[in-house]
Design a protein around this motif. Structure first.
Motif, PDB file in Angstrom:
ATOM      1  N   VAL A  28       0.894  -1.058   0.102  1.00  0.00           N
ATOM      2  CA  VAL A  28       0.010  -0.085  -0.156  1.00  0.00           C
ATOM      3  C   VAL A  28       0.958   1.255  -0.142  1.00  0.00           C
ATOM      4  O   VAL A  28       1.737   1.386   0.900  1.00  0.00           O
ATOM      5  CB  VAL A  28      -0.911   0.090   1.234  1.00  0.00           C
ATOM      6  N   LEU A  29       0.969   1.987  -1.101  1.00  0.00           N
ATOM      7  CA  LEU A  29       1.928   2.932  -1.243  1.00  0.00           C
ATOM      8  C   LEU A  29       1.319   4.416  -1.657  1.00  0.00           C
ATOM      9  O   LEU A  29       0.506   4.614  -2.481  1.00  0.00           O
ATOM     10  CB  LEU A  29       2.755   2.626  -2.775  1.00  0.00           C
ATOM     11  N   ASP A  30       1.675   5.318  -0.717  1.00  0.00           N
ATOM     12  CA  ASP A  30       1.385   6.543  -0.737  1.00  0.00           C
ATOM     13  C   ASP A  30       1.908   7.498  -1.785  1.00  0.00           C
ATOM     14  O   ASP A  30       3.173   7.338  -1.952  1.00  0.00           O
ATOM     15  CB  ASP A  30       1.518   7.572   0.535  1.00  0.00           C
ATOM     16  N   LEU A  31       1.188   8.031  -2.789  1.00  0.00           N
ATOM     17  CA  LEU A  31       1.837   8.869  -3.840  1.00  0.00           C
ATOM     18  C   LEU A  31       2.830   9.998  -3.261  1.00  0.00           C
ATOM     19  O   LEU A  31       3.884  10.131  -3.602  1.00  0.00           O
ATOM     20  CB  LEU A  31       0.761   9.458  -4.692  1.00  0.00           C
ATOM     21  N   MET A  32       2.405  10.624  -2.240  1.00  0.00           N
ATOM     22  CA  MET A  32       3.083  12.039  -1.864  1.00  0.00           C
ATOM     23  C   MET A  32       3.944  11.543  -0.451  1.00  0.00           C
ATOM     24  O   MET A  32       3.668  11.456   0.609  1.00  0.00           O
ATOM     25  CB  MET A  32       2.039  13.131  -1.179  1.00  0.00           C
ATOM     26  N   LEU A  33       5.167  11.401  -0.843  1.00  0.00           N
ATOM     27  CA  LEU A  33       6.347  11.008   0.209  1.00  0.00           C
ATOM     28  C   LEU A  33       7.460  11.995   0.190  1.00  0.00           C
ATOM     29  O   LEU A  33       7.687  12.359  -0.912  1.00  0.00           O
ATOM     30  CB  LEU A  33       6.771   9.638  -0.094  1.00  0.00           C
TER      31      LEU A  33
END
Length: 248
Positions: free
Chosen positions: A54-59
């Motif tokens: 599960v990968l957040d776009l804004m990092l």
């Protein structure tokens, strides 16, 4: 259904969201590891077998799009499913995420139950594929030769015999990658739809035919008598060339 041992890696720079999602998913019988950025994500992937990210776009640092693209470029986790999260819900963000290789996309805010349903659906689709069928080129292959063409899997473009680079859209690259992963094997429209878009084909859906047509144009393959991607009547399509991993 997911399996009790399914391991989910949650990558989000918001500590509260990481904790909330991990607690909820673990109560549903899943195992969770969390990471705050790309560096922690890479470290977690080196330590653990992960079934879905599960990968957040804004990092901070490398963003989710870059991390997803690099993941798909090759390596042990090149085929690990990715569900991308973002606080921005614009169509362009969704399209970019899918073109970088994400399997699904969920805009924030969302309820954890919807995330769980999406995770289950992605894992179910992945496990429904034949064990020797996947959507990505061979791991670690940065250049593939087929016929008179080469595919740069890092830059995601074709290279002609004279060295000319031919750009590919995200959809064109995905369907070509599937063909190159399974040369000289007939792939049905349903299989191509599942491998490139993560969903079943509708009886009236001709998007695969359109993508193949566009890819043939890129390859200079005669639509009436194609020699590279051939049509197999009532079955699907087949890449007729052999595929070889070569030095870039």
């Amino acid at each position: 259904m997911t399996n009790a041992q399914d391991h989910i890696l949650i990558v989000d720079d918001d500590r509260e969201i990481r904790t909330l999602l991990a607690d909820y998913l673990e109560k549903q019988g899943l195992r969770c590891t969390t990471a705050a950025d790309g560096r922690e994500m890479k470290a977690a992937l080196e330590r653990h077998r992960v079934d879905l990210i599960v990968l957040d776009l804004m990092l901070p640092g490398e963003d989710g799009l870059t991390l997803c693209r690099n993941l798909r470029a090759g390596g042990t986790h090149a085929n690990t499913p990715v569900l991308m999260l973002t606080a921005r819900g614009e169509d362009m963000d969704r399209i970019l995420g899918l073109e970088m290789g994400a399997d699904d996309y969920l805009p924030k805010p969302f309820v954890p139950r919807e995330l769980l349903a999406r995770i289950r659906a992605i894992l179910r689709r992945a496990r429904a594929l034949p064990p020797n069928l996947d959507a990505h080129p061979p791991a670690h292959a940065t250049m593939l030769r087929f016929g008179a063409w080469r595919l740069d899997t890092v830059g995601r473009h074709l290279i002609a015999t004279d060295g000319t680079a031919v750009p590919l859209s995200g959809a064109e690259y995905r369907i070509l990658a599937v063909f190159l992963a399974h040369p000289q094997r007939v792939l049905s429209r349903d299989q191509l739809m599942e491998l490139t878009q993560g969903r079943e084909a509708d009886v009236f859906d001709r998007s695969i035919d359109l993508q193949v047509s566009r890819l043939r144009q890129r390859l200079g393959d005669n639509a009436r008598e194609p020699t590279i991607i051939k049509t197999v009547r009532n079955e699907g399509y087949v890449l007729s060339s052999t595929v070889e991993a070569i030095d870039a």
